[in-house]
Write an enzyme that holds these catalytic residues in place. Structure first.
Site, PDB file in Angstrom:
ATOM      1  N   ARG A   1     -30.927   3.684  11.078  1.00 18.83           N
ATOM      2  CA  ARG A   1     -31.912   4.648  11.150  1.00 18.83           C
ATOM      3  C   ARG A   1     -32.270   5.484   9.930  1.00 18.83           C
ATOM      4  NH1 ARG A   1     -33.575   9.704  10.941  1.00 18.83           N
ATOM      5  NH2 ARG A   1     -31.762  10.355  12.015  1.00 18.83           N
ATOM      6  N   ASP A   2     -31.491   6.432   9.831  1.00 20.70           N
ATOM      7  CA  ASP A   2     -31.698   7.485   8.712  1.00 20.70           C
ATOM      8  C   ASP A   2     -31.534   6.832   7.257  1.00 20.70           C
ATOM      9  OD1 ASP A   2     -32.275   9.988   7.845  1.00 20.70           O
ATOM     10  OD2 ASP A   2     -30.568  10.914   8.592  1.00 20.70           O
TER      11      ASP A   2
ATOM     12  N   HIS B   1     -25.128  16.652  11.623  1.00 16.69           N
ATOM     13  CA  HIS B   1     -25.447  15.384  11.039  1.00 16.69           C
ATOM     14  C   HIS B   1     -25.855  15.995   9.589  1.00 16.69           C
ATOM     15  CE1 HIS B   1     -28.656  12.306  10.589  1.00 16.69           C
ATOM     16  NE2 HIS B   1     -29.245  13.275   9.255  1.00 16.69           N
TER      17      HIS B   1
ATOM     18  N   HIS C   1     -26.142  15.700   4.975  1.00 15.63           N
ATOM     19  CA  HIS C   1     -26.437  14.934   4.024  1.00 15.63           C
ATOM     20  C   HIS C   1     -25.728  15.503   2.815  1.00 15.63           C
ATOM     21  CE1 HIS C   1     -30.163  12.496   5.356  1.00 15.63           C
ATOM     22  NE2 HIS C   1     -30.006  13.123   6.603  1.00 15.63           N
TER      23      HIS C   1
ATOM     24  N   CYS D   1     -34.804  11.427   4.183  1.00 16.72           N
ATOM     25  CA  CYS D   1     -36.228  11.578   5.141  1.00 16.72           C
ATOM     26  C   CYS D   1     -37.226  11.383   4.403  1.00 16.72           C
ATOM     27  CB  CYS D   1     -36.149  13.178   5.563  1.00 16.72           C
ATOM     28  SG  CYS D   1     -37.344  13.394   6.582  1.00 16.72           S
TER      29      CYS D   1
ATOM     30  N   ASN E   1     -27.366  10.311   3.642  1.00 16.68           N
ATOM     31  CA  ASN E   1     -26.447  10.839   4.599  1.00 16.68           C
ATOM     32  C   ASN E   1     -24.965  11.232   4.164  1.00 16.68           C
ATOM     33  OD1 ASN E   1     -28.090   8.950   6.430  1.00 16.68           O
ATOM     34  ND2 ASN E   1     -27.765  10.847   7.488  1.00 16.68           N
TER      35      ASN E   1
END
Ligand code: ZN
Length: 324
Positions: free
Chosen positions: A21-22, A219, A221, A252, A261
């Protein structure tokens, strides 16, 4: 040893893999659904119990995730696997309800500017829409259980457009999530602006503001190289859930300068070596990272995937000798 062995003296930490996803949303090369499914299946086989698979975002906004339904349908689950996906709006919730995704990750940024760029609405508009989205996800359709609700707060620790974020702006969103029925809140450092000090103070403020049964997750990064330092502070503050992406993929598309991440294998290594149990086979996770690198045709930033999970004493001897 299986991590979920209750006799294990090591505290358990859940690592959520967010690579598909990310990690992939910023990649211009489309990774076919079959390849994503294979990567997720292999992470589940390695022992990963929590996977943030995809986002029900508009395929026009993020073409890489156009295959959300197909990927979710193709994954080989184990009984203890939790599959989650981002649900940024009502239309996304309606899509989620037609899938077997277990958990819906609601989304709002603490920064108005980032929320507008990411979701095309103000924070207040996002919060006003929460009850309707939550109601949709709480239905039991065709015998399927209602979705578990997770609330993610983007730019919790800083915004590339607005800079510092006021604690009250974060807590306002958390309270709205709790009112909407979330059982977990993810504090997202969307662009890697968190530091150990503001992780500590934000986690403490959040603990005071939300009911104790609401679990907190981080979450993070690694934009400024202190992602794992932030993990250590999170662990000290009692956080037992962290998001990460295989090989350190990520960024993002709606935040300038955002990088990957924190890296799953590096995080697993840190947790293993710090006395925590993750249930994940590190060597197997490293193998997935190498395959991802081959799929994308570019070098990933993960470090344990290069160095290996254990210090190679023989190699260290050789280096020492060569250096005199
Ligand atoms: Zn992220």
């Amino acid at each position: 040893m299986n991590s979920r062995d209750r006799a294990s003296p090591r505290p358990f930490v859940t690592v959520t893999e967010v690579g598909t996803r990310d990690g992939l949303q910023i990649e211009s090369t489309y990774i076919p659904a079959a390849r994503k499914i294979e990567m997720i299946d292999r992470m589940i086989a390695a022992g990963m119990t929590s996977i943030e698979v995809t986002s029900f975002v508009s395929p026009k906004a993020v073409p890489q995730l156009q295959d959300a339904e197909e990927v979710l349908a193709g994954i080989t689950r184990r009984p203890d696997t939790r599959l989650s996906a981002l649900v940024p709006n009502l239309r996304a919730a309606q899509r989620a309800m037609r899938t077997s995704v277990d958990a819906a990750v609601l989304l709002c940024s603490a920064s108005n500017t980032h929320n507008h760029k990411n979701l095309n609405r103000t924070v207040d508009e996002s919060l006003a829409g929460l009850p309707e989205i939550a109601a949709c996800l709480s239905e039991s359709v065709d015998g399927r259980a209602p979705k578990m609700l997770i609330g993610a707060i983007a730019t919790t620790f800083g915004c590339p457009f607005e800079g510092d974020i006021a604690v009250d702006d974060v807590l306002k969103i958390a309270r709205a999530y709790v009112a909407a029925g979330v059982t977990e809140i993810t504090l997202s450092d969307t662009t890697g602006m968190a530091t150990p000090l503001n992780i500590r103070s934000m986690v403490r403020s959040m603990r005071d503001a939300v009911p104790p049964q609401v679990e907190l997750a981080l979450h993070l990064h690694n934009t400024r190289g202190i992602g794992l330092a932030n993990v250590i502070v999170g662990l000290e503050e009692g956080i037992r859930r962290f998001d990460s992406s295989v090989g350190g993929l990520g960024g993002c598309p709606f935040a300038p300068g955002a990088t990957g991440n924190i890296c799953t294998e590096d995080l697993l290594f840190l947790l293993d070596e710090s006395g925590f149990d993750t249930g994940v086979d590190l060597e197997a996770a490293i193998a997935v990272a190498h395959e991802m690198e081959a799929s994308l045709g570019k070098r990933l930033v993960g470090q344990v995937m290069r160095a290996g999970p254990r210090l190679n004493l023989h190699a260290a001897d050789t280096v020492a000798t060569a250096a005199g």
